[in-house]
Design an enzyme around this catalytic site. Structure first.
Site, mmCIF file in Angstrom:
data_model
loop_
_atom_site.group_PDB
_atom_site.id
_atom_site.type_symbol
_atom_site.label_atom_id
_atom_site.label_comp_id
_atom_site.label_asym_id
_atom_site.label_seq_id
_atom_site.Cartn_x
_atom_site.Cartn_y
_atom_site.Cartn_z
ATOM 1 N N SER A 268 0.817 -1.217 0.000
ATOM 2 C CA SER A 268 0.000 0.000 0.000
ATOM 3 C C SER A 268 0.847 1.262 0.000
ATOM 4 O O SER A 268 0.494 2.256 -0.651
ATOM 5 C CB SER A 268 -0.937 -0.002 1.205
ATOM 6 O OG SER A 268 -1.737 -1.157 1.208
ATOM 7 N N HIS A 326 1.158 4.573 4.618
ATOM 8 C CA HIS A 326 0.372 5.198 3.553
ATOM 9 C C HIS A 326 0.753 6.657 3.374
ATOM 10 O O HIS A 326 0.969 7.137 2.254
ATOM 11 C CB HIS A 326 -1.119 5.095 3.880
ATOM 12 C CG HIS A 326 -1.647 3.704 3.800
ATOM 13 N ND1 HIS A 326 -2.981 3.400 3.952
ATOM 14 C CD2 HIS A 326 -1.024 2.512 3.585
ATOM 15 C CE1 HIS A 326 -3.161 2.094 3.834
ATOM 16 N NE2 HIS A 326 -1.982 1.535 3.627
#
Length: 373
Positions: A268, A326
């Site tokens: 991610s 992230h």
């Protein structure tokens, strides 16, 4: 549980758990009689003058000193390392992040140089292969031919991302086959682990569930064509790998600062860098959610919403996603498209020239390897 709680409580107070169970460190006489113990008879000793009894405050101090356990006999609870000691473990990961990113861009620059140099030769090789293919009798239902046609129909970005997706699938299939200690050590990122540097990269190719793998690879596939068309496949891979280790290092920083050292897996962080890069370069592009295609929004608004959500996740201590990774990946993508491209990629000419000189000296000089004797 009761035994463990009592033992821990006594150790925290600095005493021996067995000595803390009774008053003054002596078993009561009634308890000894009930357990069947009997005092042994002793020969009377001559009485000695009793020492002067100290004052009550002094007596209390003597009793504490008398029953204080020796550190070598009863070790106390291990204290957690202080913040300065924990952050010192991040020195090697920091240098690994900087060094690996620099090597990635250097290798990408040399790869692009070699690709441009051999493009003409590959062009003639493809012409010859197509000519031989026409002369060769065609086979009906040839699986190899169908795979080649499918591969040639892909864009350059999709071909580049196909290799990344294949690597993620291999690691996902390795989880039930490889011993768990090896996978947990090298394919999960954790600042408290004994292995710190290599898992920063390998953990970005690791997924624990099929849904997690499918969702990440779908997003990467969706943005691959736009990203590779802007950067080229060599620069794209350098950005992707650099964002992977940068997002892992961001996760290390946050986990160390908060003291919540848990393993993390997933691509991610690197995918967020690709998404942020595309959204920053094309802010007016229209995006939609996979399950809600009727709702569209601009890429700029999508990027803002993602950054706000990850920032809120950090502040509110949400534990479902690694929001630090992230956010680190997204900030790296924004920084690279605004400043990093000019700072790093456009200044690669000295390295390429040095590589060209090395190739010329080793292969083009008379008497050298590849030269005329």
């Amino acid at each position: 549980m009761a035994w463990r709680s009592c033992s821990v409580l006594c150790r925290l107070t600095g005493g021996d758990p067995f000595l803390c169970s009774v008053r003054g460190g002596r078993w009561p006489g009634g308890f000894q009689q009930r357990c069947g113990f009997k005092k042994a008879s002793r020969t009377p000793e001559p009485k000695q003058p009793e020492p002067k009894q100290p004052e009550p405050k002094q007596l209390e101090g003597l009793e504490l000193q008398k029953w204080a356990p020796l550190p070598s006999r009863v070790p106390g609870p291990q204290q957690a390392p202080g913040p300065h000691r924990a952050f010192s473990r991040l020195i090697r990961p920091f240098f690994f992040t900087v060094g690996f990113s620099g090597c990635s861009f250097g290798a990408a620059a040399i790869w692009q140089y070699e690709s441009l140099k051999s493009r003409v030769q590959n062009y003639f090789d493809e012409l010859q292969a197509n000519w031989l293919e026409k002369l060769r009798p065609q086979k009906q239902g040839d699986l190899r031919k169908e795979i080649n046609e499918w591969w040639n129909s892909l864009t350059e970005g999709q071909k580049t991302v196909a290799g990344i997706i294949f690597a993620n699938i291999l690691v996902f299939l390795a989880w039930p086959l490889v011993p768990p200690p090896i996978m947990l050590r090298y394919f999960t990122s954790n600042p408290a682990s004994s292995s710190l540097c290599l898992p920063m990269l390998l953990s970005t190719f690791s997924h624990m569930s099929l849904f997690h793998l499918a969702a990440n690879m779908y997003v990467l596939w969706s943005f691959s064509s736009s990203a590779v068309s802007m950067l080229g496949r060599e620069q794209f891979l350098a950005v992707y790998l650099s964002a992977a280790v940068t997002s892992s290092f961001s996760s290390y920083l946050w986990k160390t600062a908060t003291g919540r050292c848990v393993p993390s897996v997933g691509a991610s962080g690197a995918i967020m860098a690709v998404l942020a890069l595309v959204c920053t370069k094309m802010p007016e592009a229209k995006l939609a959610i996979i399950f809600l295609p009727m709702f569209t929004f601009t890429a700029a608004n999508a990027l803002k919403a993602i950054v706000v959500m990850d920032t809120a996740g950090l502040l509110l201590r949400w534990r479902f996603f690694d929001h630090a990774a992230h956010l680190g990946g997204a900030l790296f993508g924004i920084w690279y498209i605004l400043f990093g491209h000019e700072l790093i990629w456009k200044n690669r000419e000295p390295l390429v020239k040095l590589w060209h000189d090395l190739r010329t000296q080793s292969g083009g000089r008379p008497g050298g390897p590849g030269g005329a004797v």
